[in-house]
Scaffold this active site. Structure first.
Site, PDB file in Angstrom:
ATOM      1  N   TYR A  59      64.700  23.663 -31.497  1.00  0.00           N
ATOM      2  CA  TYR A  59      66.509  23.011 -31.611  1.00  0.00           C
ATOM      3  C   TYR A  59      66.982  23.276 -30.269  1.00  0.00           C
ATOM      4  O   TYR A  59      67.464  22.415 -29.631  1.00  0.00           O
ATOM      5  CB  TYR A  59      66.605  23.744 -32.950  1.00  0.00           C
ATOM      6  CG  TYR A  59      68.351  23.489 -32.994  1.00  0.00           C
ATOM      7  CD1 TYR A  59      68.461  22.051 -33.355  1.00  0.00           C
ATOM      8  CD2 TYR A  59      69.280  24.253 -32.583  1.00  0.00           C
ATOM      9  CE1 TYR A  59      69.899  21.564 -33.669  1.00  0.00           C
ATOM     10  CE2 TYR A  59      70.647  24.142 -32.894  1.00  0.00           C
ATOM     11  CZ  TYR A  59      70.840  22.775 -33.347  1.00  0.00           C
ATOM     12  OH  TYR A  59      72.269  22.460 -33.663  1.00  0.00           O
ATOM     13  N   ASN A  85      79.132  27.577 -34.837  1.00  0.00           N
ATOM     14  CA  ASN A  85      79.074  27.604 -36.267  1.00  0.00           C
ATOM     15  C   ASN A  85      80.031  27.001 -37.178  1.00  0.00           C
ATOM     16  O   ASN A  85      81.250  27.482 -36.999  1.00  0.00           O
ATOM     17  CB  ASN A  85      78.977  29.000 -36.812  1.00  0.00           C
ATOM     18  CG  ASN A  85      77.428  29.432 -36.815  1.00  0.00           C
ATOM     19  OD1 ASN A  85      76.605  28.801 -36.510  1.00  0.00           O
ATOM     20  ND2 ASN A  85      77.426  31.027 -36.930  1.00  0.00           N
ATOM     21  N   VAL A 100      74.869  30.557 -42.727  1.00  0.00           N
ATOM     22  CA  VAL A 100      75.337  31.987 -43.615  1.00  0.00           C
ATOM     23  C   VAL A 100      76.445  31.482 -44.491  1.00  0.00           C
ATOM     24  O   VAL A 100      76.086  32.168 -45.581  1.00  0.00           O
ATOM     25  CB  VAL A 100      76.080  32.715 -42.352  1.00  0.00           C
ATOM     26  CG1 VAL A 100      76.625  33.933 -42.776  1.00  0.00           C
ATOM     27  CG2 VAL A 100      75.085  33.093 -41.055  1.00  0.00           C
ATOM     28  N   PRO A 128      70.330  35.460 -32.570  1.00  0.00           N
ATOM     29  CA  PRO A 128      71.244  35.924 -31.396  1.00  0.00           C
ATOM     30  C   PRO A 128      72.159  37.118 -31.995  1.00  0.00           C
ATOM     31  O   PRO A 128      72.559  36.939 -33.533  1.00  0.00           O
ATOM     32  CB  PRO A 128      72.345  34.751 -31.293  1.00  0.00           C
ATOM     33  CG  PRO A 128      71.866  33.744 -32.303  1.00  0.00           C
ATOM     34  CD  PRO A 128      70.728  33.871 -32.894  1.00  0.00           C
TER      35      PRO A 128
HETATM   36  N1  LIG Z   1      77.233  22.594 -38.299  1.00  0.00           N
HETATM   37  C1  LIG Z   1      76.987  23.471 -37.212  1.00  0.00           C
HETATM   38  O1  LIG Z   1      77.738  24.579 -37.486  1.00  0.00           O
HETATM   39  C2  LIG Z   1      76.574  22.852 -35.989  1.00  0.00           C
HETATM   40  C3  LIG Z   1      76.730  23.735 -34.581  1.00  0.00           C
HETATM   41  C4  LIG Z   1      76.050  23.192 -33.600  1.00  0.00           C
HETATM   42  C5  LIG Z   1      75.562  21.873 -33.449  1.00  0.00           C
HETATM   43  N2  LIG Z   1      75.785  21.179 -34.454  1.00  0.00           N
HETATM   44  C6  LIG Z   1      75.293  19.903 -34.398  1.00  0.00           C
HETATM   45  O2  LIG Z   1      76.101  18.703 -35.023  1.00  0.00           O
HETATM   46  C7  LIG Z   1      75.149  17.777 -35.397  1.00  0.00           C
HETATM   47  C8  LIG Z   1      75.689  17.460 -36.840  1.00  0.00           C
HETATM   48  O3  LIG Z   1      75.185  18.547 -37.821  1.00  0.00           O
HETATM   49  P1  LIG Z   1      75.462  18.834 -39.149  1.00  0.00           P
HETATM   50  O4  LIG Z   1      75.779  20.299 -39.405  1.00  0.00           O
HETATM   51  O5  LIG Z   1      76.492  18.028 -39.798  1.00  0.00           O
HETATM   52  O6  LIG Z   1      73.962  18.735 -39.736  1.00  0.00           O
HETATM   53  P2  LIG Z   1      73.434  17.763 -40.907  1.00  0.00           P
HETATM   54  O7  LIG Z   1      71.946  17.986 -41.275  1.00  0.00           O
HETATM   55  O8  LIG Z   1      74.501  17.814 -42.022  1.00  0.00           O
HETATM   56  O9  LIG Z   1      73.475  16.185 -40.037  1.00  0.00           O
HETATM   57  C9  LIG Z   1      72.814  15.763 -39.361  1.00  0.00           C
HETATM   58  C10 LIG Z   1      72.243  14.565 -39.756  1.00  0.00           C
HETATM   59  O10 LIG Z   1      71.336  14.105 -38.617  1.00  0.00           O
HETATM   60  C11 LIG Z   1      70.257  12.935 -39.465  1.00  0.00           C
HETATM   61  N3  LIG Z   1      69.244  13.029 -38.625  1.00  0.00           N
HETATM   62  C12 LIG Z   1      68.361  13.784 -38.309  1.00  0.00           C
HETATM   63  N4  LIG Z   1      67.260  13.258 -37.586  1.00  0.00           N
HETATM   64  C13 LIG Z   1      67.694  11.862 -37.469  1.00  0.00           C
HETATM   65  C14 LIG Z   1      67.152  10.653 -36.510  1.00  0.00           C
HETATM   66  N5  LIG Z   1      66.103  11.058 -36.121  1.00  0.00           N
HETATM   67  N6  LIG Z   1      67.690   9.635 -36.955  1.00  0.00           N
HETATM   68  C15 LIG Z   1      68.933   9.502 -37.630  1.00  0.00           C
HETATM   69  N7  LIG Z   1      69.307  10.503 -38.376  1.00  0.00           N
HETATM   70  C16 LIG Z   1      69.005  11.506 -38.093  1.00  0.00           C
HETATM   71  C17 LIG Z   1      70.296  13.874 -40.680  1.00  0.00           C
HETATM   72  O11 LIG Z   1      69.901  13.053 -41.700  1.00  0.00           O
HETATM   73  C18 LIG Z   1      71.884  14.480 -40.906  1.00  0.00           C
HETATM   74  O12 LIG Z   1      72.385  13.435 -42.006  1.00  0.00           O
HETATM   75  C19 LIG Z   1      73.997  18.209 -35.171  1.00  0.00           C
HETATM   76  O13 LIG Z   1      73.584  17.300 -34.009  1.00  0.00           O
HETATM   77  C20 LIG Z   1      73.729  19.560 -34.924  1.00  0.00           C
HETATM   78  O14 LIG Z   1      72.875  19.958 -33.993  1.00  0.00           O
HETATM   79  C21 LIG Z   1      76.045  21.534 -35.539  1.00  0.00           C
END
Ligand SMILES: NC(=O)c1ccc[n+]([C@@H]2O[C@H](COP(=O)([O-])OP(=O)(O)OC[C@H]3O[C@@H](n4cnc5c(N)ncnc54)[C@H](O)[C@@H]3O)[C@@H](O)[C@H]2O)c1
Length: 308
Positions: free
Chosen positions: A133, A162, A175, A260
């Site tokens: 990741y 987060n 969490v 972390p």
């Molecule tokens: N929620 C957090 O705390 C957090 C923190 C840092 C970064 N992010 C980033 O924000 C974004 C959204 O995160 P989230 O928390 O809503 O997670 P989530 O799992 O709810 O959403 C991610 C979405 O991406 C889709 N996905 C994964 N691989 C894919 C692909 N190859 N093609 C098309 N769709 C795909 C999944 O089906 C899912 O709907 C992500 O990129 C994540 O890394 C989230």
């Protein structure tokens, strides 16, 4: 988070196309948009070229995001951060659109600087279990900057800290959903390590507000969007117990590898450039999310009889 972003953009009167392969997402999260003629859903893996129209803004949020999801889908995580990012950047390039990458505080790894400013290059183990990741997102940032330099795409990078709220999976190892699920089921709340490690939690509406503001700004370099109020994991567990009224106890398990010890955004840049800061503190955010987690725990109990 993507469904909340869709809500915010539709709320402003835009038309939105959402592409998702549903690897970790659920259609339920966009069911309320089914009859909105300005909204279209395309089930598509963004690791393959996208052909779904021309856009003013392209937000690249696709990626497994929770530790449980990226541990299970390690290769898919690397693929969507690399191939997927290239494809989505191409879509933005062809449209002449602004491209915004959802990056992460994980780019800072187990940070040696505290709080983390955007200028910190991070302390990441490139071969550990979390590297699928962390390094995928670091690569995605590099690809974004390269498309800006070589192809003149107008790019933004948000480093999300987060974020929590409704529509999260309750089993995804993060969490707050973990604690909520355990508290609502009357199970012990699992704290890894001694619980003194800290996190800062941003409520989803604050996060989306910061992201939308960043998309409209001219800032090309990464911007932290997160809540700087820091809590120990133990404090967070106690807040969840209080808000749910649960009688659950707290149990301790060993800290996972490369977890972390501290995470806190320095949001000076977001404050000064975007006029943004979070409004919803942890207690209020937990209260706002409680009903969703109650419904979700009940739904899962109904589809997994004997679970409770
Ligand atoms: N929620 C957090 O705390 C957090 C923190 C840092 C970064 N992010 C980033 O924000 C974004 C959204 O995160 P989230 O928390 O809503 O997670 P989530 O799992 O709810 O959403 C991610 C979405 O991406 C889709 N996905 C994964 N691989 C894919 C692909 N190859 N093609 C098309 N769709 C795909 C999944 O089906 C899912 O709907 C992500 O990129 C994540 O890394 C989230």
């Amino acid at each position: 988070m993507g469904s909340h972003l869709c809500d915010a953009l539709l709320g402003e009167g835009h038309s939105v196309v959402a592409a998702d392969n549903l690897l970790t997402g659920r259609l339920d999260n966009i069911a309320h948009l089914k009859n909105d003629r300005r909204f279209e859903f395309v089930q598509q893996d963004v690791c393959f070229p996208l052909d779904c129209g021309r856009f003013d803004f392209v937000f690249h949020f696709a990626s497994p995001a929770s530790p449980v999801d990226y541990a299970e889908h390690g290769i898919e995580t690397l693929r969507v951060g690399s191939l997927g990012t290239f494809n989505v950047l191409e879509t933005a390039k062809q449209s002449g659109a602004v491209f915004l990458l959802a990056s992460t505080s994980e780019c800072y790894g187990d940070p040696l600087e505290h709080p983390q400013r955007e200028t910190y290059w991070g302390h990441v183990n490139p071969i550990g279990p979390r590297s699928v990741y962390d390094e995928a997102k670091r690569f995605a940032e590099a690809a974004t900057m390269a498309y800006r330099r070589y192809h003149k795409v107008d790019t933004r990078i948000v480093r999300i800290f987060n974020t929590y709220g409704s529509r999260m999976q309750v089993n995804d190892g993060r969490v707050i959903p973990n604690f909520m699920r355990q508290a609502l089921r009357g199970e012990d709340l699992t704290v890894y390590g001694d619980g003194t490690q800290t996190r800062s939690f941003c409520y989803v509406s604050d996060e989306v507000d910061g992201i939308v503001r960043l998309s409209r700004s001219q800032e090309a370099l990464p911007v932290n969007i997160g809540n700087p109020n820091e809590f120990t994991i133990l404090e967070c567990a106690r807040q969840v117990l209080e808000i749910t009224g649960s009688k659950s106890k707290i149990c301790y398990e060993p800290l996972p590898k490369d977890d972390p010890k501290q995470r806190q955004p320095d949001i000076t840049k977001a404050r000064t450039l975007l006029g943004w800061e979070p409004k919803i503190e942890l207690v209020a955010g937990l209260q706002l999310s409680l009903e969703y987690f109650q419904q979700e725990v009940a739904r899962l109990a109904a589809v997994t009889p004997g679970r409770d």
